[in-house]
Design a protein around this motif. Structure first.
Motif, mmCIF file in Angstrom:
data_model
loop_
_atom_site.group_PDB
_atom_site.id
_atom_site.type_symbol
_atom_site.label_atom_id
_atom_site.label_comp_id
_atom_site.label_asym_id
_atom_site.label_seq_id
_atom_site.Cartn_x
_atom_site.Cartn_y
_atom_site.Cartn_z
ATOM 1 N N LYS A 22 0.820 -1.198 0.000
ATOM 2 C CA LYS A 22 0.000 0.000 0.000
ATOM 3 C C LYS A 22 0.865 1.263 0.000
ATOM 4 N N ILE A 23 1.888 1.252 0.866
ATOM 5 C CA ILE A 23 2.764 2.429 0.938
ATOM 6 C C ILE A 23 3.460 2.647 -0.394
ATOM 7 N N PHE A 24 3.960 1.551 -0.974
ATOM 8 C CA PHE A 24 4.633 1.673 -2.262
ATOM 9 C C PHE A 24 3.674 2.231 -3.315
ATOM 10 N N SER A 25 2.433 1.699 -3.330
ATOM 11 C CA SER A 25 1.455 2.137 -4.331
ATOM 12 C C SER A 25 1.204 3.628 -4.236
ATOM 13 N N PHE B 116 -2.672 1.549 -8.622
ATOM 14 C CA PHE B 116 -3.939 2.264 -8.538
ATOM 15 C C PHE B 116 -5.008 1.396 -7.891
ATOM 16 N N ASN B 117 -4.963 0.128 -8.218
ATOM 17 C CA ASN B 117 -5.936 -0.811 -7.681
ATOM 18 C C ASN B 117 -5.781 -1.045 -6.182
ATOM 19 N N GLU B 118 -4.573 -0.813 -5.684
ATOM 20 C CA GLU B 118 -4.309 -1.072 -4.266
ATOM 21 C C GLU B 118 -4.783 0.082 -3.401
ATOM 22 N N ILE B 119 -5.074 1.212 -4.033
ATOM 23 C CA ILE B 119 -5.435 2.404 -3.269
ATOM 24 C C ILE B 119 -6.947 2.499 -3.168
ATOM 25 N N VAL B 216 -8.972 -16.140 1.370
ATOM 26 C CA VAL B 216 -9.296 -17.253 2.268
ATOM 27 C C VAL B 216 -8.052 -18.099 2.507
ATOM 28 N N ASP B 217 -7.265 -18.272 1.455
ATOM 29 C CA ASP B 217 -6.044 -19.068 1.587
ATOM 30 C C ASP B 217 -4.927 -18.311 2.301
ATOM 31 N N GLY B 218 -5.184 -17.066 2.681
ATOM 32 C CA GLY B 218 -4.204 -16.309 3.450
ATOM 33 C C GLY B 218 -3.131 -15.642 2.625
ATOM 34 N N ALA B 219 -3.394 -15.409 1.339
ATOM 35 C CA ALA B 219 -2.391 -14.730 0.513
ATOM 36 C C ALA B 219 -2.376 -13.248 0.849
ATOM 37 N N ASN B 220 -1.186 -12.635 0.782
ATOM 38 C CA ASN B 220 -1.168 -11.183 0.972
ATOM 39 C C ASN B 220 -1.285 -10.483 -0.377
ATOM 40 N N ARG B 221 -1.379 -9.145 -0.334
ATOM 41 C CA ARG B 221 -1.631 -8.394 -1.568
ATOM 42 C C ARG B 221 -0.541 -8.624 -2.627
ATOM 43 N N PHE B 222 0.702 -8.686 -2.143
ATOM 44 C CA PHE B 222 1.790 -8.844 -3.092
ATOM 45 C C PHE B 222 1.688 -10.174 -3.835
ATOM 46 N N GLN B 223 1.359 -11.219 -3.061
ATOM 47 C CA GLN B 223 1.206 -12.527 -3.703
ATOM 48 C C GLN B 223 0.059 -12.521 -4.709
ATOM 49 N N MET B 224 -1.017 -11.796 -4.369
ATOM 50 C CA MET B 224 -2.158 -11.732 -5.294
ATOM 51 C C MET B 224 -1.773 -11.027 -6.592
#
Lengths: 306, 321
Positions: A22-25, B116-119, B216-224
Motif C-alpha cells: 500500500k505504501i509503495f502504491s 492504482f488498484n491497491e489504493i 481465504v487461503d491467506g495470501a497477501n496483496r503482493f502474492q495476489m
C-alpha cells in the motif's frame, strides 16, 4: 475499475507485506502524478512571473512577482498574429470536427447494422489503409500537385477528416443499440438516413461526444499538415506558431547559427515562451475536468473490444 | 446450370443494393476520403522505381528498377547522387527509440494500473488520475516547449539545479547523446496515463472470486498481484506488444519534430525513418524517399500480418483487427 476489494475486516492482522504494498502504491502513484503535473504548473507559473526575476532566480511553481505583463506585452506586440491563428485554429476545429462527425457517424451507423451484407468488405477496405499506406512522399505529392492543397485552409481540415480508428470506436457504440428500435421506425416508413438522424444519433450521445472530442483534440493540436502545406503566415494554426518560436530558439541554442546572424534574431524571453505555450494549450486547461471522462470512456470502450 | 447460379448471384448483389442502397450511400463520403487520401497516393508508389522529374510527371519519368533501394543500402549505383549513410542510421534510431519506448511504455503503465488498484481513497485516485492523463492532451510542440524549459542552456531548470549543486552546466542542446533518452522519457511521460487506463479496463473484467479465494487461503496483496493480476494481464500485454511490434519500423514524426525541431546538431542522433524521409524529400528527391517509404510500409504489412496471426493463436481466434 477497482479490482474486487478484499474483505479486510475479517482479517485481524494486516500483514506487513500488505502495508508495504500500500505504501509503495501510494508513493509511486503520487510521484508519477507529480511528474505529470509539475511541468505544466511550472509553465503556468513562469508565464505569470516577472521576466527579470525568472532570469535571475530560475523557474519555480509559484509565480514570482506575479504579473500579467508578459501576456499584455505579447498581445500588444504580436496580438493580431496570435489572435488570427487562434481564429484559424478555432475555425478548423469546429469545421473539421463537424465534418468528421457527419462522415464518421454515417459509415459507423451503417456498418453497425448486421443486415448489411457487404459490411465486412467495407470494413476491410477501411482497415487496409491502417496496415498499408503509400507513405509520406506519394501522399504529399498527390495532396499538393493533384488536389492543390498548398496554402489553403482545406489542407488543415481534409486530410484528417476521417479516422478509421474513430470509425471502429463509434461503431462499437452504435452496435450496442438494439436493432428493434430501428425496426419499428422502418415499419413506419422512415428511410435509413432519417433513422440515423432521429434514432441512431440521439441514442448514441456518449459515443458521439467521445469521438467528437477525440476529433476536436486532434484538430486543436494540428500542426503537421501546416508544416507540410502552409507557407502563408496568415494561415498558421496556433500550434504551428509555437513550433516556429521554438525552432528559432532551438537553432540558436545548437550554436549552428553564425554569431552575427544570431545577434539579429532576438530570442524570446523565458516568460514569453511559456506564455505562448499556455495560450497554445488554451481552452483545454479549462475544459479538461469536463472532457476528461469522455476520453477515459473512449479508451475503455476501445480496449474492452480487444 | 453454372450460368444460372452466376445469374442468381448477380441478382443477389443487385437485390442487396436495392434493399440497402441508403446504407451503402451513407458509407460513400468516408470511402471517398479513404480513396482520396489513402488509395490514390498508392499509385504514386511507382515513383520508387523511376527517376522522378517534376516535368515528366509521375508516370512519364525514366524507369530505373531497384536503383533507389540499392542506394539505401549503400550500393554504388553510379547515379551520381551521394548518400551519407543516414538511411541506415535512421533505421537504427527508429528501432532503438521504439524498442525502449515499448519496454518502458509497457512497464510503467502496468505498474500504475496495479498500484492504482491497491489504493482505496477515491479522492486521491481522482486527482492523481486527472494529473497522469493530462499530458495526453498536449501536442508534441507543447511537450517540446516544456522540455526546452527544463534543458535550456542558461535558464533551464536542470542546469539551474546543477549550478546550485556546484556542478558544471551541461549544454544539452549541443550534446546529441542525451537525446534518445530524453525522447524515450517524454514518450513514456505523455502516454503513461492513457495506457494505464487500458490496463485498468482489462483488470476491471477479472473474476473477483479468484481474489476472494486467495484471501481465504491467506495470501497477501503482493502474492495476489504476482500470482493472479499479472498472469491475467498477460494476454492484454501480449496483444498490445504485438501491435507495437507491427509498427516498430514507424517512428513518431510529431514526437521527434516537436521536441528536436530542425536542430541540425541533434538531428543525426534522433532522426527516425519518418523524419529522414521528410527532410530527404527535398534534398535527395521524391523517388529515393518514396522507395524508403515503400520498404517501411511493406515491412509494416508483413509484421502486422504476423502479429495478427500470433494474436489469433493466443486470443482464441480473435485477431488484432
Amino acid at each position: 475499475m477497482d479490482a474486487p476489494a478484499v474483505n479486510i475486516k475479517n482479517r485481524i492482522h494486516t500483514s506487513i507485506g500488505d502495508k508495504l504494498v500500500k505504501i509503495f502504491s501510494i508513493t509511486f502513484i503520487a510521484i508519477i502524478a507529480i511528474a505529470c503535473l509539475y511541468p505544466l504548473l511550472m509553465v503556468l507559473s513562469v508565464s505569470f512571473s516577472d521576466n527579470s526575476v525568472v532570469a535571475k532566480k530560475g523557474f519555480s511553481v509559484i509565480p514570482q512577482k506575479a504579473t500579467l505583463d508578459t501576456y499584455v506585452y505579447l498581445f500588444a506586440r504580436s496580438g493580431s498574429r496570435i489572435l488570427r491563428s487562434y481564429i484559424v485554429t478555432i475555425c478548423i476545429t469546429i469545421a473539421g470536427t463537424l465534418g468528421a462527425m457527419i462522415v464518421t457517424s454515417m459509415i459507423s451507423f451503417s456498418l453497425s447494422i448486421r443486415d448489411l451484407k457487404y459490411r465486412n468488405a467495407i470494413s476491410f477496405f477501411c482497415n487496409f489503409t491502417i496496415i498499408f499506406s503509400a507513405g509520406l512522399v506519394p501522399w504529399y505529392i498527390v495532396c499538393s500537385q493533384v488536389y492543390h492543397l498548398r496554402d489553403t485552409y482545406f489542407a488543415l481540415i481534409l486530410p484528417s477528416m476521417f479516422s478509421v480508428w474513430n470509425m471502429f470506436l463509434l461503431r462499437t457504440y452504435f452496435s450496442s443499440i438494439p436493432v428493434s428500435l430501428y425496426e419499428s421506425a422502418r415499419l413506419d416508413g422512415a428511410s435509413w438516413l432519417q433513422i440515423w438522424w432521429k434514432v441512431g444519433l440521439p441514442l448514441n450521445k456518449t459515443g458521439m461526444l467521445t469521438v467528437g472530442m477525440m476529433y476536436a483534440l486532434n484538430y486543436w493540436n494540428e500542426w503537421w499538415n501546416a508544416l507540410m502545406f502552409i507557407d502563408d503566415k496568415n494561415k498558421f494554426p496556433l500550434q504551428y506558431i509555437l513550433y516556429n518560436v521554438m525552432s528559432n530558439v532551438n537553432a540558436i541554442m545548437s550554436g549552428r547559427v553564425p554569431p552575427g546572424a544570431a545577434a539579429n534574431i532576438k530570442l524570446p524571453s523565458e516568460t514569453m515562451k511559456m506564455a505562448v505555450t499556455i495560450i497554445t494549450i488554451g481552452p483545454i486547461i479549462f475544459l479538461y475536468p469536463f472532457i476528461q471522462k469522455y476520453f477515459v470512456n473512449g479508451i475503455m470502450t476501445g480496449a474492452v473490444k480487444e | 446450370m453454372k450460368a444460372y447460379t452466376s445469374y442468381k448471384k448477380k441478382n443477389g448483389i443487385l437485390r442487396e443494393f436495392k434493399k440497402n442502397h441508403q446504407l451503402y450511400l451513407m458509407c460513400i463520403p468516408a470511402i471517398v476520403f479513404l480513396i482520396a487520401f489513402s488509395y490514390i497516393p498508392m499509385a504514386g508508389i511507382y515513383m520508387a522505381f523511376t527517376d522522378h522529374k517534376l516535368l515528366d510527371g509521375i508516370f512519364g519519368s525514366q524507369f530505373v528498377g531497384l536503383r533507389w533501394f540499392k542506394a539505401f543500402f549503400g550500393v554504388d549505383t553510379g547515379s551520381g547522387t551521394r548518400f551519407n549513410g543516414m538511411g541506415l542510421k535512421s533505421v537504427y534510431n527508429t528501432l532503438y527509440i521504439n524498442l525502449f519506448g515499448l519496454i518502458f511504455g509497457t512497464a510503467v503503465p502496468i505498474t500504475i494500473a496495479i498500484c492504482f488498484n491497491e489504493i482505496k481513497n477515491k479522492g486521491f485516485k481522482k486527482i492523481t488520475q486527472s494529473a497522469m492523463f493530462f499530458p495526453y492532451f498536449l501536442s508534441w510542440i507543447v511537450v517540446g516547449a516544456i522540455i526546452n524549459a527544463f534543458f535550456a542552456n542558461s535558464t533551464g531548470m536542470i542546469n539551474r539545479v546543477l549550478v546550485n549543486l556546484g556542478q558544471q552546466r551541461v549544454r544539452w542542446y549541443a550534446e546529441p547523446w542525451h537525446w534518445k533518452g530524453i525522447i524515450i522519457t517524454a514518450d513514456v511521460w505523455k502516454w503513461c496515463g492513457y495506457n494505464s487506463i487500458i490496463y485498468m479496463a482489462a483488470m476491471s473484467n477479472f473474476d473477483p472470486s479468484l481474489y476472494e479465494a486467495a484471501t481465504v487461503d491467506g495470501a497477501n496483496r503482493f502474492q495476489m498481484i504476482w500470482r493472479i493480476t499479472l498472469p491475467l494481464l498477460k494476454p492484454t500485454v501480449i496483444v498490445l506488444t504485438l501491435m507495437s511490434i507491427g509498427r516498430i519500423f514507424f517512428g513518431d514524426f510529431g514526437m521527434i519534430y516537436g521536441i528536436v525541431g530542425n536542430n541540425s546538431l541533434l538531428y543525426d542522433e534522433v532522426a527516425v525513418i519518418d523524419t529522414y524521409v521528410y527532410s530527404a524529400m527535398k534534398s535527395l528527391g521524391f523517388s529515393y524517399t518514396t522507395a524508403i517509404g515503400l520498404m517501411q510500409s511493406v515491412l509494416g504489412l508483413i509484421l502486422v500480418s504476423l502479429a495478427n496471426h500470433f494474436a489469433k493463436k493466443i486470443n482464441d481466434g480473435e485477431g488484432l483487427f
